[in-house]
Enzyme design. Structure first.
Site, PDB file in Angstrom:
ATOM      1  CG  ASP A  78       6.924 -15.259  11.234  1.00 37.04           C
ATOM      2  OD1 ASP A  78       6.447 -15.981  10.331  1.00 37.04           O
ATOM      3  OD2 ASP A  78       7.598 -14.240  10.979  1.00 37.04           O
ATOM      4  CD  GLU A 136       7.251 -13.978   5.140  1.00 38.83           C
ATOM      5  OE1 GLU A 136       7.709 -13.451   4.106  1.00 38.83           O
ATOM      6  OE2 GLU A 136       6.444 -13.401   5.894  1.00 38.83           O
ATOM      7  CD  GLU A 137       5.175 -11.015   8.359  1.00 37.85           C
ATOM      8  OE1 GLU A 137       5.719 -10.015   7.838  1.00 37.85           O
ATOM      9  OE2 GLU A 137       4.058 -11.442   8.009  1.00 37.85           O
ATOM     10  CG  HIS A 362       1.080  -6.962   7.450  1.00 40.21           C
ATOM     11  ND1 HIS A 362       2.408  -6.585   7.498  1.00 40.21           N
ATOM     12  CD2 HIS A 362       1.091  -8.263   7.041  1.00 40.21           C
ATOM     13  CE1 HIS A 362       3.173  -7.614   7.129  1.00 40.21           C
ATOM     14  NE2 HIS A 362       2.385  -8.640   6.855  1.00 40.21           N
TER      15      HIS A 362
END
Length: 395
Positions: A78, A136-137, A362
């Protein structure tokens, strides 16, 4: 041998990575990413592919020609809700979505391992399971638990994965036994006071003041109530209160996160937050409500599997590639739930380039030298070969 074969595969890996990077999908929406992963796997002889596991998850299994252990290798698929600022031909074509955490690299490297392992099937001892995981996020309910529940780990004896890590020099591998990454919890607080005219604060109960006192007080949970040798973080990231500048605020709402590496400290902090809130509210006559939500547990590497990873890194890249001086990170990863089920290790693969700006994970400008792709593929492949072969010696 594996390293040289992986290098020869890198042009194809770059093409794959560009395709994933330019078409990122957020947690729970990885439909096209998963379809491309499955399509690539089906071009490689020997792999049995299962789709739609735990959502958009994909699992592939390769049975070796010789008996041995079963090893699982995992990558996440993702992307994040970030607008990319890199000016590259393969820039994200999905507005507001970007692979800013390197999951496109992880996915590509695991596909590279699929190619390399297929070429070793005749020599492979045991079985390899590849796990391409969605969401996962999506903390606190990331995709690993759904994959585990769907049977992605199967009868695996060990599980491995890695994360690109810009804090380490390019190509170096971080291998830490024990806690590597933190548990990540979310809390929210509502404080109920009483409104009054700002000129007559004594007639009200100022929720802003109560909230501010709470924020200051919770910092002492870390500085004065926990063992200074036990890492922990409490951060309040959101504070909302009031309706007008000349009205004493009746309510305020806070949100924050707790990060810990130790379960006892985790339990203690949750209890102390409640005690602190109750005490502060009692002083001022306010009412407080705490909602504490546990997210990902800490990533804790198995000592034996970490040592195996060190040996594999040295075999592939030389002893100088082992970066052994790093400390655990207070960032979180839901790979922790695989390690709660099976022994294994999660590694950091360095992407920092000396003399270049190393944008953090990020970040809208996060990028890597794509030489890292073959390295990741070789690392996962050699780990699988080494651990399965160890099983054949025991048989």
């Amino acid at each position: 041998m594996i390293a040289e074969t992986a290098k020869s595969l890198n042009d194809h890996l770059i093409e794959l990575r560009h395709a994933f990077h330019s078409h990122p999908e957020v947690s729970g929406q990885e439909k096209e990413t998963a379809a491309r992963v499955a399509a690539e796997l089906r071009t490689i002889p020997g792999w049995q592919v299962t789709e739609q596991m735990g959502g958009h998850g994909v699992v592939a299994v390769l049975q070796g020609a010789k008996p041995g252990k079963t090893v699982a290798l995992r990558a996440d698929m993702d992307a994040l809700q970030i607008t990319e600022e890199n000016d590259v031909p393969y820039k994200s074509q999905n507005p507001g979505v970007m692979h800013a955490c390197g999951h496109d690299i992880h996915t590509t490297a695991l596909l590279g391992a699929a190619h390399l392992l297929a070429g070793q099937q005749a020599q492979l001892c045991g079985t390899v399971r590849l796990i391409f995981q969605p969401a996962e996020e999506l903390s606190p309910n990331g995709g690993s638990r759904a994959m585990i529940a769907a049977g992605a780990l199967g009868d695996a004896d060990a599980v491995f994965g890695f994360h690109v890590w810009p804090d380490l020099p390019h190509g170096e591998v971080g291998c830490i036994a024990g806690p590597l990454m933190a548990a990540s919890d979310h809390f929210s607080v509502t404080i109920q006071g009483r409104a009054s005219h700002a000129a007559k604060p004594d007639e009200g109960i100022d929720a802003v003041v109560v909230g501010a006192q709470f924020i200051n007080a919770v910092q002492t949970i870390i500085s004065r109530c926990t063992d200074p040798l036990q890492s922990a973080v409490i951060t309040v990231g959101k504070f909302t209160a009031g309706t007008r500048y000349n009205i004493v605020a009746e309510t305020c709402e806070l949100e924050g996160t707790c990060r810990t590496l130790n379960n006892e400290v985790r339990d203690f902090i949750e209890a102390q937050l409640q005690k602190t809130l109750d005490g502060i509210c009692a002083i001022y006559g306010a009412k407080g409500t705490l909602n504490y939500e546990r997210g990902y547990m800490a990533v804790v590497n198995d000592a034996q599997m970490t040592e195996q990873a060190r040996e594999t890194v040295e075999k592939l890249f030389g002893k100088q590639a082992i970066h052994s001086h790093e400390m655990p990170s207070m960032c979180a990863e839901d790979f922790a739930f695989y390690l709660n089920e099976k022994p294994g290790a999660f590694l950091w693969l360095g992407t920092g380039i000396e003399g270049e700006t190393s944008y953090p994970l990020h970040n809208s400008k996060f990028h890597v030298d794509e030489d890292i792709l073959w390295r990741g593929a070789a690392l996962l492949t050699q780990l699988a070969l080494d651990v399965t072969a160890d099983g054949s010696q025991e048989a």
